[in-house]
Design a protein around this motif. Structure first.
Motif, PDB file in Angstrom:
ATOM      1  N   ASP A   9     -89.979 -84.687   1.009  1.00 55.05           N
ATOM      2  CA  ASP A   9     -91.516 -84.971   1.173  1.00 55.05           C
ATOM      3  C   ASP A   9     -92.231 -84.414  -0.072  1.00 55.05           C
ATOM      4  O   ASP A   9     -93.415 -85.191  -0.039  1.00 55.05           O
ATOM      5  CB  ASP A   9     -91.860 -83.866   2.488  1.00 55.05           C
ATOM      6  CG  ASP A   9     -91.269 -84.043   3.689  1.00 55.05           C
ATOM      7  OD1 ASP A   9     -90.710 -85.445   3.796  1.00 55.05           O
ATOM      8  OD2 ASP A   9     -91.360 -83.488   4.776  1.00 55.05           O
ATOM      9  N   SER A  28     -86.823 -95.230  -3.004  1.00 54.32           N
ATOM     10  CA  SER A  28     -87.038 -96.067  -1.799  1.00 54.32           C
ATOM     11  C   SER A  28     -88.013 -97.204  -1.962  1.00 54.32           C
ATOM     12  O   SER A  28     -89.145 -96.772  -2.774  1.00 54.32           O
ATOM     13  CB  SER A  28     -87.620 -95.268  -0.767  1.00 54.32           C
ATOM     14  OG  SER A  28     -88.155 -95.767   0.417  1.00 54.32           O
ATOM     15  N   LYS A  30     -89.650 -98.710   0.279  1.00 51.71           N
ATOM     16  CA  LYS A  30     -90.705 -98.336   1.228  1.00 51.71           C
ATOM     17  C   LYS A  30     -91.783 -97.507   0.857  1.00 51.71           C
ATOM     18  O   LYS A  30     -92.830 -97.738   1.095  1.00 51.71           O
ATOM     19  CB  LYS A  30     -90.247 -97.906   2.686  1.00 51.71           C
ATOM     20  CG  LYS A  30     -89.297 -98.915   3.412  1.00 51.71           C
ATOM     21  CD  LYS A  30     -88.801 -98.295   4.710  1.00 51.71           C
ATOM     22  CE  LYS A  30     -87.958 -99.375   5.419  1.00 51.71           C
ATOM     23  NZ  LYS A  30     -87.389 -98.709   6.661  1.00 51.71           N
ATOM     24  N   ASP A  31     -91.633 -96.065   0.380  1.00 53.34           N
ATOM     25  CA  ASP A  31     -92.339 -95.253   0.014  1.00 53.34           C
ATOM     26  C   ASP A  31     -92.468 -94.962  -1.421  1.00 53.34           C
ATOM     27  O   ASP A  31     -93.161 -94.051  -1.915  1.00 53.34           O
ATOM     28  CB  ASP A  31     -92.343 -94.196   0.908  1.00 53.34           C
ATOM     29  CG  ASP A  31     -91.263 -93.258   0.877  1.00 53.34           C
ATOM     30  OD1 ASP A  31     -90.226 -93.627   0.065  1.00 53.34           O
ATOM     31  OD2 ASP A  31     -91.119 -92.462   1.749  1.00 53.34           O
ATOM     32  N   LYS A  33     -90.306 -92.917  -3.026  1.00 50.42           N
ATOM     33  CA  LYS A  33     -89.874 -91.542  -3.045  1.00 50.42           C
ATOM     34  C   LYS A  33     -88.256 -91.437  -2.992  1.00 50.42           C
ATOM     35  O   LYS A  33     -87.833 -92.608  -2.798  1.00 50.42           O
ATOM     36  CB  LYS A  33     -90.215 -90.606  -1.924  1.00 50.42           C
ATOM     37  CG  LYS A  33     -91.577 -90.477  -1.754  1.00 50.42           C
ATOM     38  CD  LYS A  33     -91.953 -89.470  -0.559  1.00 50.42           C
ATOM     39  CE  LYS A  33     -93.467 -89.152  -0.759  1.00 50.42           C
ATOM     40  NZ  LYS A  33     -93.583 -87.978   0.292  1.00 50.42           N
TER      41      LYS A  33
END
Length: 76
Positions: A9, A28, A30-31, A33
């Motif tokens: 996070d 990732s 997607k994000d 991270k």
């Protein structure tokens, strides 16, 4: 036994972990991270345990390079 933990996070997506230990970390799509491969999530802490002692060094370098200190590596 080597234990690697990632607090995903708080990742800022700097990519150092993947550069130092590509067999354990990916970014990732997607994000943006970090993802600790083959890990188990427990309340935001992603952990792997391995008996491969040669995995300690690259993960330790990734941990030391992380600017937000969200990777921990222990050798038992």
């Amino acid at each position: 036994m080597v234990i690697v933990t990632l607090q995903r996070d708080k990742c800022i997506g700097c990519n150092y972990c993947e550069e130092f230990a590509p067999e354990f970390f990916r970014m990732s799509k997607k994000d943006g991270k970090s993802v600790l491969l083959r890990s188990i999530d427990k309340k935001g802490f992603y952990t792997i345990k391995t008996s491969q002692h040669e995995s300690f060094e690259p993960c330790d370098r990734a941990s030391k390079a992380c600017p937000v200190n969200i990777i921990s590596v222990k050798e038992i």
